[in-house]
Enzyme design. Structure first.
Site, PDB file in Angstrom:
ATOM      1  CG  ASP A   7      25.658 -23.438  23.610  1.00  0.00           C
ATOM      2  OD1 ASP A   7      25.952 -24.414  24.334  1.00  0.00           O
ATOM      3  OD2 ASP A   7      26.076 -22.287  23.812  1.00  0.00           O
ATOM      4  CD  GLU A  68      28.611 -27.053  24.602  1.00  0.00           C
ATOM      5  OE1 GLU A  68      28.740 -26.199  23.708  1.00  0.00           O
ATOM      6  OE2 GLU A  68      28.861 -26.829  25.799  1.00  0.00           O
ATOM      7  CG  ASP A 141      24.787 -18.394  24.725  1.00  0.00           C
ATOM      8  OD1 ASP A 141      24.825 -19.202  25.662  1.00  0.00           O
ATOM      9  OD2 ASP A 141      25.065 -17.195  24.851  1.00  0.00           O
TER      10      ASP A 141
END
Lengths: 177, 177
Positions: A7, A68, A141
């Site tokens: 992430d 991501e 996260d």
């Protein structure tokens, strides 16, 4: 199949490694967050992140990397740092010849909760359940990085199954010729 | 002082190396554009760019790197690739311990043309004149990379002169004590 989920971010970058396959229980191998000080030089922050991700690659030897996909949001200043940070795992994967996939937040949410608009608490709760963790991963996260890896195993597995079915079909067609 | 200027991009990344200092004529050492196919995997494109920039660093051994600061524009999809591409020269500089500066397009335009809102033709024309080139650098990304390097030498030089003046002042103050 072992997947490193990332992430991306400069202030906080979530990292999670998950192992497993379709129809097998998934196992968490590692989870963590890399932080770099917002006041530091942006190039130094990118380099710190690269060093950490290289260490993770070396320690956990993933078969694939899932990052991501970054979209523009209200916070344009932050999004530039996030986009730059996302280049780091992309480069790390390409340098090692590992398959890399970019998954959107809604693809990840849909994969782990069944709802593409799930909130952070729902994602964390499902990640904790899927990986049978004693404690919910924190911060968000870290949970998101694990969710990305889970999403990749499940989606990658589906792609593999389709590819296998096509290959089997072609093999049968070949045998009949 | 030798500066590598980088106008970041995945489809076209301008690279220009300029040598010189304040009060000295500037000299162009190299100029070029790295292109990666828009249809290719984004991670592979970043890796190709990294390989090219590493080659340029090795060939030209700059003392500093100047990269255009990326801002969000209308084309959000393109801007994400540009932001990711900008991470490559930032990492290359940080890895080598070279000073890195991010200059905004208007800072660069103001430095080379005297007008922060100059158009591409004016920038190219002034770059050609400042570096006493026989032929204008093409495409615009290549001229922009040279303009970044020129801007950096001139602005860096100004910072150095201020730093030198401060150091001289402190040395005088010390001598009087």
């Amino acid at each position: 199949m072992r997947v490193l989920g990332v992430d991306p971010g400069l202030t906080r970058c979530g990292l999670g490694v998950v192992e497993g396959g379709i129809g097998q229980p998934l196992r968490m191998v590692a989870v963590g967050v890399v932080r770099t000080p917002p006041g530091d030089d942006p190039a130094e922050r990118l380099l710190s992140l690269q060093t950490e991700i290289d260490d993770w690659m070396h320690a956990h030897e993933p078969d694939a990397v899932a990052v991501e996909r970054v979209f523009a949001k209200a916070n344009i200043k932050g999004i530039m740092g996030t986009a730059q940070a996302s280049a780091v795992p992309m480069l790390a994967a390409a340098r090692r010849g590992l398959p890399l996939a970019l998954h959107t937040p809604s693809e990840v949410k849909a994969a782990v909760t069944g709802n593409g608009r799930a909130d952070k608490a729902q994602v964390t709760s499902m990640v904790t359940r899927i990986l049978r963790l004693q404690v919910a991963p924190r911060p968000a996260d870290a949970a998101d990085a694990l969710a990305l890896a889970i999403c990749h195993v499940w989606r990658g597995g589906a792609h593999d199954r389709i590819a296998q079915a096509v290959a089997a079909q072609q093999a049968r067609a070949g045998a009949r010729r």
